[in-house]
Design an enzyme around this catalytic site. Sequence first.
Site, mmCIF file in Angstrom:
data_model
loop_
_atom_site.group_PDB
_atom_site.id
_atom_site.type_symbol
_atom_site.label_atom_id
_atom_site.label_comp_id
_atom_site.label_asym_id
_atom_site.label_seq_id
_atom_site.Cartn_x
_atom_site.Cartn_y
_atom_site.Cartn_z
ATOM 1 N N HIS A 1 0.850 -1.188 0.000
ATOM 2 C CA HIS A 1 0.000 0.000 0.000
ATOM 3 C C HIS A 1 0.890 1.243 0.000
ATOM 4 O O HIS A 1 1.931 1.268 0.671
ATOM 5 C CB HIS A 1 -0.898 -0.022 1.246
ATOM 6 C CG HIS A 1 -1.963 1.035 1.200
ATOM 7 N ND1 HIS A 1 -1.691 2.356 1.431
ATOM 8 C CD2 HIS A 1 -3.285 0.953 0.914
ATOM 9 C CE1 HIS A 1 -2.807 3.054 1.295
ATOM 10 N NE2 HIS A 1 -3.788 2.225 0.990
ATOM 11 N N LYS B 1 -7.518 -0.352 -6.905
ATOM 12 C CA LYS B 1 -8.311 0.566 -6.083
ATOM 13 C C LYS B 1 -8.442 1.909 -6.810
ATOM 14 O O LYS B 1 -7.860 2.129 -7.863
ATOM 15 C CB LYS B 1 -7.684 0.730 -4.694
ATOM 16 C CG LYS B 1 -7.593 -0.566 -3.908
ATOM 17 C CD LYS B 1 -8.879 -1.045 -3.233
ATOM 18 C CE LYS B 1 -9.721 -0.058 -2.552
ATOM 19 N NZ LYS B 1 -10.204 -0.419 -1.243
ATOM 20 N N ASP C 1 -6.833 8.613 -5.586
ATOM 21 C CA ASP C 1 -7.093 9.473 -4.410
ATOM 22 C C ASP C 1 -5.966 10.513 -4.365
ATOM 23 O O ASP C 1 -4.780 10.158 -4.437
ATOM 24 C CB ASP C 1 -7.103 8.591 -3.149
ATOM 25 C CG ASP C 1 -7.317 9.378 -1.846
ATOM 26 O OD1 ASP C 1 -7.102 10.611 -1.848
ATOM 27 O OD2 ASP C 1 -7.663 8.753 -0.838
ATOM 28 N N CYS D 1 -4.537 12.150 -2.058
ATOM 29 C CA CYS D 1 -3.483 12.103 -1.029
ATOM 30 C C CYS D 1 -2.321 11.206 -1.442
ATOM 31 O O CYS D 1 -1.191 11.390 -0.988
ATOM 32 C CB CYS D 1 -4.026 11.701 0.341
ATOM 33 S SG CYS D 1 -4.631 10.016 0.459
ATOM 34 N N TYR D 2 -2.589 10.249 -2.366
ATOM 35 C CA TYR D 2 -1.480 9.400 -2.836
ATOM 36 C C TYR D 2 -0.539 10.166 -3.760
ATOM 37 O O TYR D 2 0.518 9.650 -4.111
ATOM 38 C CB TYR D 2 -2.020 8.133 -3.509
ATOM 39 C CG TYR D 2 -2.834 7.282 -2.560
ATOM 40 C CD1 TYR D 2 -2.328 6.938 -1.315
ATOM 41 C CD2 TYR D 2 -4.106 6.847 -2.889
ATOM 42 C CE1 TYR D 2 -3.074 6.186 -0.428
ATOM 43 C CE2 TYR D 2 -4.857 6.088 -2.003
ATOM 44 C CZ TYR D 2 -4.335 5.769 -0.775
ATOM 45 O OH TYR D 2 -5.066 5.039 0.108
ATOM 46 N N ASP E 1 -9.748 14.317 -1.993
ATOM 47 C CA ASP E 1 -9.440 12.980 -2.523
ATOM 48 C C ASP E 1 -9.798 12.892 -4.010
ATOM 49 O O ASP E 1 -8.968 12.605 -4.868
ATOM 50 C CB ASP E 1 -10.239 12.004 -1.615
ATOM 51 C CG ASP E 1 -10.463 10.606 -2.120
ATOM 52 O OD1 ASP E 1 -10.206 10.335 -3.295
ATOM 53 O OD2 ASP E 1 -10.944 9.764 -1.329
ATOM 54 N N HIS F 1 -6.240 15.988 3.387
ATOM 55 C CA HIS F 1 -6.046 15.989 1.936
ATOM 56 C C HIS F 1 -5.443 17.305 1.447
ATOM 57 O O HIS F 1 -4.667 17.314 0.492
ATOM 58 C CB HIS F 1 -7.357 15.648 1.206
ATOM 59 C CG HIS F 1 -7.666 14.181 1.279
ATOM 60 N ND1 HIS F 1 -8.445 13.645 2.277
ATOM 61 C CD2 HIS F 1 -7.234 13.135 0.524
ATOM 62 C CE1 HIS F 1 -8.499 12.321 2.116
ATOM 63 N NE2 HIS F 1 -7.772 11.988 1.066
HETATM 64 C C1 LIG Z 1 3.219 8.996 8.612
HETATM 65 C C2 LIG Z 1 1.953 8.231 8.569
HETATM 66 C C3 LIG Z 1 1.247 7.970 9.836
HETATM 67 C C4 LIG Z 1 1.513 7.780 7.381
HETATM 68 C C5 LIG Z 1 0.227 7.120 7.100
HETATM 69 C C6 LIG Z 1 0.279 6.519 5.739
HETATM 70 C C7 LIG Z 1 -1.047 6.051 5.215
HETATM 71 C C8 LIG Z 1 -1.845 7.028 4.401
HETATM 72 C C9 LIG Z 1 -1.459 4.813 5.405
HETATM 73 C C10 LIG Z 1 -2.679 4.253 4.790
HETATM 74 C C11 LIG Z 1 -3.558 3.539 5.772
HETATM 75 C C12 LIG Z 1 -4.672 2.714 5.156
HETATM 76 C C13 LIG Z 1 -5.157 1.567 5.956
HETATM 77 C C14 LIG Z 1 -5.193 2.974 3.959
HETATM 78 C C15 LIG Z 1 -6.270 2.189 3.278
HETATM 79 O O1 LIG Z 1 -7.416 2.904 3.332
HETATM 80 P P1 LIG Z 1 -8.599 2.649 2.278
HETATM 81 O O2 LIG Z 1 -8.851 1.189 2.110
HETATM 82 O O3 LIG Z 1 -9.735 3.504 2.725
HETATM 83 O O4 LIG Z 1 -7.998 3.302 0.969
HETATM 84 P P2 LIG Z 1 -7.589 2.691 -0.450
HETATM 85 O O5 LIG Z 1 -8.822 2.146 -1.069
HETATM 86 O O6 LIG Z 1 -7.072 3.889 -1.198
HETATM 87 O O7 LIG Z 1 -6.525 1.648 -0.216
HETATM 88 ZN ZN LIG Z 2 -6.938 10.092 0.568
#
Ligand SMILES: CC(C)=CCC/C(C)=C/CC/C(C)=C/COP(=O)(O)OP(=O)(O)O
Ligand SMILES: [Zn+2]
Length: 326
Positions: free
Chosen positions: A142, A188, A191, A193-194, A245, A255
Site C-alpha cells: 500500500h 483501487k 485518491d 493524497c497518494y 481525494d 487531503h
Molecule cells: C506517517 C503516517 C502515519 C503515514 C500514514 C500513511 C497512510 C496514508 C497509510 C494508509 C492507511 C490505510 C489503511 C489505507 C487504506 O485505506 P482505504 O482502504 O480507505 O484506501 P484505499 O482504497 O485507497 O486503499
Molecule cells: Zn486520501
Amino acid sequence: MLHGLDLLDEPLSQEVASRAVKTLARCQNSTGGFGGGPGQISHVATTYAAVNALAIVGTQEAYDLIDRSALLDWLRRLKQADGSFLMHEGGELDVRGIYCVLATVKLLNIVSPDLAANSEQFIACSQTYEGGIGGIPGVEAHGGYTFCAFAAMELLGKTELLDLDKLSRWLCFRQLAVEKGFQGRTNKLVDGCYSFWQGGAFPLLECALARRDGDEAGKVDLFNREALQEYILICCQGERGGLKDKPDKNPDYYHTCYVLSGLSIAQHRYAWDPVQEDIIVADGERGPVVVGNGQNLLPATHPVHNILPRHVTRIRAHFAQELPDA
Ligand SMILES: CC(C)=CCC/C(C)=C/CC/C(C)=C/COP(=O)(O)OP(=O)(O)O
Ligand SMILES: [Zn+2]
C-alpha cells in the site's frame, strides 16, 4: 495545516505560531511524546506530526517545548525485538512507526543504535511479491506504508536492501492512465493524497537508483509530472477552498496537506548530495515543471520529512548538541 500554509507561502503570524506551541504543550505528556489532543496518551504518529509542526514554527518557544529525554525513554519502551515500534503503549505495530520514530529522532538529534536495531530487516520483509511494501510482513502493498518504509530505509541508509527494480515497477503502475493521479494499491480508486504517499516515493527512488547504479538522479522522470498536476488542479480543488481525494468528496485538512505536498513533488526534481548526506532540491537548468499559471508553483518539500528543507536544517542545527546520557 502548518505545512499546507507553508506550501502556499502564507506566513505565520507570531500570535498564531505561539498559540500553536501552547496547544502542542497541552498535548505533550510528561512520560514522553505527544498525544493527538490534550489529555490523550502519546502516539508515535501524533508525536511525528507535533515535532514537524514545531519545526515549522521554528521559534525558541517551539524548540524549548520538546522534552527530548522523556521522548527518547518513551520511544525505547515502544521498541520491539523484531525491529518495529508499537504506535502507542499497548497499540499496533507496523512500518509507519519505524518511519515516524526515525524521522523524529533525526530532527532532534537523538538517533541511537538501539532504536534502529533490526528495523531494516522488518522493512525488507514487508516488501511484497508485487514490489510495493505492506504495513507488516505478509500483508498487501500500500502506498501509505510504502512511503513510510522507503523513507525509513533512506533514514537508515539501507535502501539497497529493497528490491528497487520491483519497487520501481509497482510505483510506476500506481499512476493511472485515465485519471492521471495515483491509487494506493492495485485495483483501487485514485485518491489525491497518494499524490504524496506514492509521488513522494519517487525522489527517494531516483536517489536510491542513482546511488546503486552511479547514474545522475533525475535524468529520467519515472512518473508523469504534468499528468499528476492535471489531476490535482482539475479534480482535487474544492470550490470554496481546500483540496480533496476526488471530485465527489469534500476537502479536509489531511487531503489539503498531502495533495499540496504531492503537487510540490510533481513540480521539483531532487538529487542525492553525498556531502550533506541528504536528498536536496535539484531543479537544475530545466527548472521546475509547472502546469497552468506560474502562480501554481509551490516551494519544494523535503521528500523524507515532508516539511520545507529549511526547517529541517534549522531544527537539526538547534539540536546539534547531543543529550548527555543518551
Ligand atoms: C506517517 C503516517 C502515519 C503515514 C500514514 C500513511 C497512510 C496514508 C497509510 C494508509 C492507511 C490505510 C489503511 C489505507 C487504506 O485505506 P482505504 O482502504 O480507505 O484506501 P484505499 O482504497 O485507497 O486503499
Ligand atoms: Zn486520501
